[in-house]
Design a protein around this motif. Structure first.
Motif, short mmCIF file in Angstrom:
data_model
loop_
_atom_site.label_atom_id
_atom_site.label_comp_id
_atom_site.label_asym_id
_atom_site.label_seq_id
_atom_site.Cartn_x
_atom_site.Cartn_y
_atom_site.Cartn_z
N PHE A 1 0.83 -1.20 0.00
CA PHE A 1 0.00 0.00 0.00
C PHE A 1 0.88 1.26 0.00
N GLU A 2 1.95 1.23 0.78
CA GLU A 2 2.86 2.37 0.84
C GLU A 2 3.50 2.61 -0.54
N SER A 3 3.92 1.54 -1.19
CA SER A 3 4.54 1.67 -2.52
C SER A 3 3.56 2.27 -3.51
N ASN A 4 2.32 1.86 -3.40
CA ASN A 4 1.29 2.38 -4.30
C ASN A 4 1.10 3.87 -4.11
N LEU A 5 1.14 4.31 -2.85
CA LEU A 5 0.98 5.74 -2.58
C LEU A 5 2.17 6.56 -3.11
N VAL A 6 3.36 5.99 -2.97
CA VAL A 6 4.55 6.70 -3.45
C VAL A 6 4.46 6.97 -4.95
N ARG A 7 3.94 5.98 -5.68
CA ARG A 7 3.83 6.14 -7.14
C ARG A 7 2.78 7.20 -7.52
N LEU A 8 1.87 7.50 -6.60
CA LEU A 8 0.80 8.47 -6.91
C LEU A 8 1.19 9.91 -6.62
#
Length: 377
Positions: free
Chosen positions: A120-127
């Motif tokens: 989930f954290e990785s997904n937020l970083v990409r956004l």
């Protein structure tokens, strides 16, 4: 000469015989007694009681079995291995409210949860780059959220999303789906430690450390202690005299131990076979245990200036036989209440002598012994 002596001897013998016969006949005549006529006494007697006016409190007998106020089945909601602990989950072991009953290994679940949080954290970083360019007004809040993110801690609430376009953007990037999956997994974590919902005792235990448990598997039975419920039955005849809140002295059958119980609720249905109604009482105190049978009496109504008579001596017309002037007479009474063995009545006079027998044939008008009080027989 000899002939003359013989004749005299014969005459004397004859005279003596006649004299003896006469004396015997006279003796029989003088000793004979006249016949005595026996007169049979046909006057009947009855067992009686004397009417005494009094005030009578109608006590209601009650008997019931002690049951737990709360009883819960312990079952698993998650899968894992049961871990050992200082206080074992065994029959008869007492646990205070909040203490751990059963602990299930959650190490694998924790690792999976950390992996989901990291994803989930990785997904937020990409956004973040797109948010800064396309939604600058929301960028600061989401950047702050990401800066405080810790995969080892419970996931905090997402920043508020007021812009509909931003909501569509985040949904398309799978943000909400990942978030709710993590929150669902976090809610399952407490289920790996089953705690006592109240202070109680283990009544049944079917698992031990090292056993594999699965969701919905029954682990045992746990009952509350300290406060108990007494499930008693009372005849429908008396149920209207029992009120919620009444205090009842209860004791163990055949023992001297006593407890005070309080009527909590009264059943609304009647057992068709016994015509009994269930009454529920609450009690607490040292020595009370589940399945103990107790008995007691509930104080009912007090009837003033009544006479207590065996109900068997009343006629179907609510009359009793009294003895007045050595004659049996019928007297009307008014029944206030029937119990199992007695009737409380009015209509008598103090000192009335009442026939205390079951009369199978009419006896009104017959003579008897005046005021024959045979109640002690």
């Amino acid at each position: 000469m000899n002939k003359f002596v013989f004749q005299i001897t014969l005459l004397l013998t004859t005279a003596l015989f006649v004299s003896n016969c006469g004396d015997e006949s006279e003796e029989q005549t003088t000793t004979a007694k006249p016949a005595i006529k026996v007169i049979k006494n046909d006057v009947p007697t009855f067992q009686t009681i004397t009417a005494t006016q009094q005030d009578v409190q109608q006590n209601i007998d009650i008997t019931g079995r002690v049951v737990a106020m709360q009883s819960v089945g312990i079952q698993a909601e998650v899968q894992g291995i049961v871990l050992p602990q200082n206080k074992a989950f065994r029959e008869g072991v007492v646990f205070r409210k909040g203490e751990t009953l059963v602990r299930i290994d959650n190490s694998q679940t924790l690792e999976n949860l950390k992996a989901q949080r990291s994803q989930f954290e990785s997904n937020l970083v990409r956004l973040m780059a797109d948010l800064e360019n396309d939604y600058p007004e929301a960028y600061t809040a989401w950047n702050s959220y990401l800066q405080n993110f810790d995969e080892g801690k419970t996931l905090p609430e997402l920043p508020e999303v007021a812009d509909e376009r931003l909501r569509y953007f985040l949904s398309a990037r799978n943000v909400f789906n990942l978030y709710h999956n993590i929150k669902s997994a976090e809610q399952n974590l407490p289920k790996f430690r089953i705690r006592a919902p109240f202070t109680g005792v283990v009544m049944q235990a079917s698992v031990s450390p090292g056993a594999l448990v699965t969701p919905q598997l029954r682990l045992g039975m746990f009952n509350q202690i300290g406060t108990y419920e007494i499930k008693a039955t009372v005849s429908n005849r008396y149920i209207d005299r029992i009120k919620v809140g009444q205090k009842v002295k209860m004791h163990e059958i055949g023992q001297d131990k006593n407890w005070t119980a309080t009527v909590q609720r009264i059943g609304k249905s009647i057992d068709p076979a016994t015509q009994m109604v269930t009454v529920y009482l609450q009690a607490s105190g040292e020595g009370l245990r589940e399945n103990l049978y107790l008995e007691g009496q509930i104080g009912g109504d007090t009837f003033e200036n009544v006479y207590q008579l065996p109900r068997s001596i009343l006629t179907p017309q609510q009359q009793v036989y009294v003895i007045r002037d050595s004659t049996v007479r019928l007297k009307d009474v008014q029944v206030k209440i029937y119990t199992d063995n007695y009737a409380l009545v009015t209509g008598l006079s103090e000192g009335d002598v009442i026939v205390n027998e079951v009369v199978e044939r009419p006896i009104e008008g017959i003579k008897t012994v005046a005021n024959a009080d045979l109640s002690s027989l």
